[in-house]
Write a protein that holds these residues in place. Structure first.
Motif, mmCIF file in Angstrom:
data_model
loop_
_atom_site.group_PDB
_atom_site.id
_atom_site.type_symbol
_atom_site.label_atom_id
_atom_site.label_comp_id
_atom_site.label_asym_id
_atom_site.label_seq_id
_atom_site.Cartn_x
_atom_site.Cartn_y
_atom_site.Cartn_z
ATOM 1 N N LEU B 42 10.244 -10.574 4.643
ATOM 2 C CA LEU B 42 9.692 -9.217 4.740
ATOM 3 C C LEU B 42 8.311 -9.148 4.095
ATOM 4 N N VAL B 43 8.197 -9.800 2.932
ATOM 5 C CA VAL B 43 6.920 -9.815 2.219
ATOM 6 C C VAL B 43 5.884 -10.605 3.034
ATOM 7 N N ASP B 44 6.325 -11.716 3.623
ATOM 8 C CA ASP B 44 5.424 -12.517 4.473
ATOM 9 C C ASP B 44 4.937 -11.706 5.675
ATOM 10 N N TRP B 45 5.839 -10.953 6.254
ATOM 11 C CA TRP B 45 5.490 -10.113 7.421
ATOM 12 C C TRP B 45 4.399 -9.108 7.030
ATOM 13 N N ASP B 76 7.487 -6.216 -4.862
ATOM 14 C CA ASP B 76 6.597 -7.082 -4.070
ATOM 15 C C ASP B 76 6.233 -6.427 -2.738
ATOM 16 N N VAL B 77 7.209 -5.785 -2.108
ATOM 17 C CA VAL B 77 6.960 -5.057 -0.861
ATOM 18 C C VAL B 77 5.923 -3.960 -1.115
ATOM 19 N N PHE B 78 6.126 -3.195 -2.191
ATOM 20 C CA PHE B 78 5.186 -2.115 -2.508
ATOM 21 C C PHE B 78 3.787 -2.637 -2.832
ATOM 22 N N LYS B 79 3.728 -3.811 -3.466
ATOM 23 C CA LYS B 79 2.401 -4.351 -3.804
ATOM 24 C C LYS B 79 1.606 -4.694 -2.552
ATOM 25 N N LYS B 80 2.292 -5.179 -1.529
ATOM 26 C CA LYS B 80 1.607 -5.435 -0.251
ATOM 27 C C LYS B 80 1.119 -4.116 0.348
ATOM 28 N N LEU B 81 1.946 -3.097 0.257
ATOM 29 C CA LEU B 81 1.576 -1.790 0.812
ATOM 30 C C LEU B 81 0.408 -1.178 0.032
ATOM 31 N N GLU B 82 0.418 -1.433 -1.270
ATOM 32 C CA GLU B 82 -0.675 -0.939 -2.115
ATOM 33 C C GLU B 82 -2.012 -1.571 -1.683
ATOM 34 N N HIS B 85 -3.235 0.188 1.300
ATOM 35 C CA HIS B 85 -3.751 1.489 0.876
ATOM 36 C C HIS B 85 -5.133 1.349 0.241
ATOM 37 N N LYS B 86 -5.294 0.322 -0.572
ATOM 38 C CA LYS B 86 -6.574 0.071 -1.246
ATOM 39 C C LYS B 86 -7.675 -0.222 -0.251
ATOM 40 N N ALA B 87 -7.297 -0.837 0.877
ATOM 41 C CA ALA B 87 -8.282 -1.183 1.911
ATOM 42 C C ALA B 87 -8.573 0.021 2.811
ATOM 43 N N LYS B 88 -8.269 1.205 2.301
ATOM 44 C CA LYS B 88 -8.616 2.475 2.959
ATOM 45 C C LYS B 88 -7.825 2.762 4.235
ATOM 46 N N HIS B 89 -6.600 2.293 4.265
ATOM 47 C CA HIS B 89 -5.707 2.699 5.347
ATOM 48 C C HIS B 89 -4.653 3.618 4.724
ATOM 49 N N ASP B 90 -4.236 4.626 5.472
ATOM 50 C CA ASP B 90 -3.249 5.547 4.900
ATOM 51 C C ASP B 90 -1.867 4.901 4.844
ATOM 52 N N VAL B 91 -1.231 5.096 3.707
ATOM 53 C CA VAL B 91 0.153 4.646 3.543
ATOM 54 C C VAL B 91 0.934 5.812 2.962
ATOM 55 N N GLU B 92 1.988 6.180 3.651
ATOM 56 C CA GLU B 92 2.799 7.316 3.200
ATOM 57 C C GLU B 92 4.182 6.794 2.829
ATOM 58 N N VAL B 93 4.561 6.989 1.567
ATOM 59 C CA VAL B 93 5.881 6.494 1.142
ATOM 60 C C VAL B 93 6.853 7.656 0.980
ATOM 61 N N ASP B 110 9.748 5.237 -11.162
ATOM 62 C CA ASP B 110 9.281 3.993 -11.789
ATOM 63 C C ASP B 110 8.274 3.287 -10.878
ATOM 64 N N TYR B 111 8.642 3.151 -9.598
ATOM 65 C CA TYR B 111 7.732 2.478 -8.662
ATOM 66 C C TYR B 111 6.439 3.258 -8.497
ATOM 67 N N GLU B 112 6.584 4.566 -8.395
ATOM 68 C CA GLU B 112 5.412 5.412 -8.191
ATOM 69 C C GLU B 112 4.412 5.242 -9.339
ATOM 70 N N SER B 113 4.949 5.033 -10.561
ATOM 71 C CA SER B 113 4.042 4.908 -11.707
ATOM 72 C C SER B 113 3.391 3.532 -11.786
ATOM 73 N N ILE B 114 3.974 2.548 -11.109
ATOM 74 C CA ILE B 114 3.391 1.198 -11.123
ATOM 75 C C ILE B 114 2.432 1.008 -9.945
ATOM 76 N N ILE B 115 2.805 1.570 -8.808
ATOM 77 C CA ILE B 115 2.056 1.364 -7.563
ATOM 78 C C ILE B 115 1.160 2.558 -7.300
ATOM 79 N N ARG B 116 -0.094 2.298 -6.997
ATOM 80 C CA ARG B 116 -0.995 3.436 -6.782
ATOM 81 C C ARG B 116 -1.004 3.914 -5.332
#
Lengths: 185, 126
Positions: B42-45, B76-82, B85-93, B110-116
């Motif tokens: 999943l992370v690789d994808w 790890d999944v959230f870090k990929k999504l972050e 998001h950082k690359a200026k694409h919208d991500v809605e969780v 907890d995740y929300e406070s770690i992932i921007r």
């Protein structure tokens, strides 16, 4: 006489026991326990909040057992199954108690004892911070653990972890952990 | 990109990752003894998807139970999504939790406070 595991097990398996087991802790065993306990919690008509806490804590404690049991030398194999551990789940009044036991190499005791004492000394907020720190900074070990299990259990139950290390021989101790899950937390 | 579609099992979640629709979904239970084995693909994808994501990626996480071993993999999944998001694409969780399940709500926080990335906490009636 030193610590006797059978006596300890017998003492745990008094009234109010939902499930008691001593023997190999395998994946199949874990799956069976989870199914059985989930069905029992349904039968008790327990409120979903408690049901989920008990189930979550049970998953963590079983997987902790599974990943961290130390094997005794071969000469004990007639007496104790491979990956020997004990699990007793009981319900007294409105609180659930999950007790686990496993062999541990003596050199690991200090690390584990310090870790549990530290966890027991922390407030709810501090436990949350510790959980988040480990989550964000520590790699998963090859065993899959990652050091979060006990912190998570303490956070979810809101109770102190009760533990004992009983000497088995020079190299090994028997480590027992008692976890309480009560409704008001 | 080939979508990922995995049926849930008693110890692993239902997964739907679809690059064409920009949908990332993880639902059910995630309590395997070895979670890396399950989450690595999943992370690789996501690493691949990150190169050319849709303008909006919708993420739906609806877990009934997850163990601490999964919690690292979910991070790890959230870090990929972050990174997306950082690359200026919208991500809605959307983080779903059952009514009264404060532990699951807290896990989302907890995740929300770690992932921007902004999280939407959604309570579902049982």
């Amino acid at each position: 006489m030193g610590f006797n595991i059978d006596d300890y097990y017998t003492a745990l398996t008094g009234d109010n026991v939902l499930l008691a087991y001593k023997g190999s802790i395998t994946t199949d065993f874990i799956n069976n326990v989870l199914d059985t306990v989930e069905a029992k919690l349904q039968d008790f008509d327990e409120e979903s909040k408690i049901r989920k806490k008990v189930y979550n804590v049970l998953v963590e404690s079983l997987q902790n057992l599974y990943h961290h049991i130390d094997e005794l030398p071969d000469k004990f194999k007639d007496e104790y199954d491979i990956k020997f551990g004990i699990l007793v789940i009981s319900k007294e009044n409105s609180a659930y108690k999950i007790s686990t036991g496993n062999f541990i190499r003596s050199e690991k005791i200090k690390y584990l004892k310090d870790k549990i004492d530290k966890i027991n000394s922390l407030s709810k907020e501090e436990l949350k911070d510790m959980y988040k720190f480990i989550l964000n900074h520590q790699k998963l070990s090859a065993k899959g653990g990652g050091g979060l299990g006990l912190v998570d259990i303490a956070r979810k139950t809101g109770n102190k972890l009760n533990y004992m290390f009983q000497s088995f021989n020079n190299e090994f101790y028997f480590y027992t952990l008692e976890i309480f899950i009560s409704e008001s937390k | 990109m080939e979508p990922i579609s995995i049926e849930g099992s008693p110890k692993t979640p239902t997964v739907k990752f679809d690059a064409g629709e920009g949908i990332i979904e993880i639902k059910g239970r995630s309590i395997p003894e070895n979670s890396i084995e399950f989450y690595k693909p999943l992370v690789d994808w996501l690493e691949e998807y990150k190169k050319d994501p849709l303008a909006l990626t919708k993420v739906n996480i609806q877990l009934e139970y997850f163990n601490t071993s999964s919690s690292k993999c979910i991070l790890d999944v959230f870090k990929k999504l972050e990174a997306i998001h950082k690359a200026k694409h919208d991500v809605e969780v959307n983080w779903y939790y059952e009514e009264d399940d404060e532990d699951m709500l807290e896990a989302g926080e907890d995740y929300e406070s770690i992932i921007r990335i902004p999280f939407k906490m959604i309570e579902i009636a049982e």
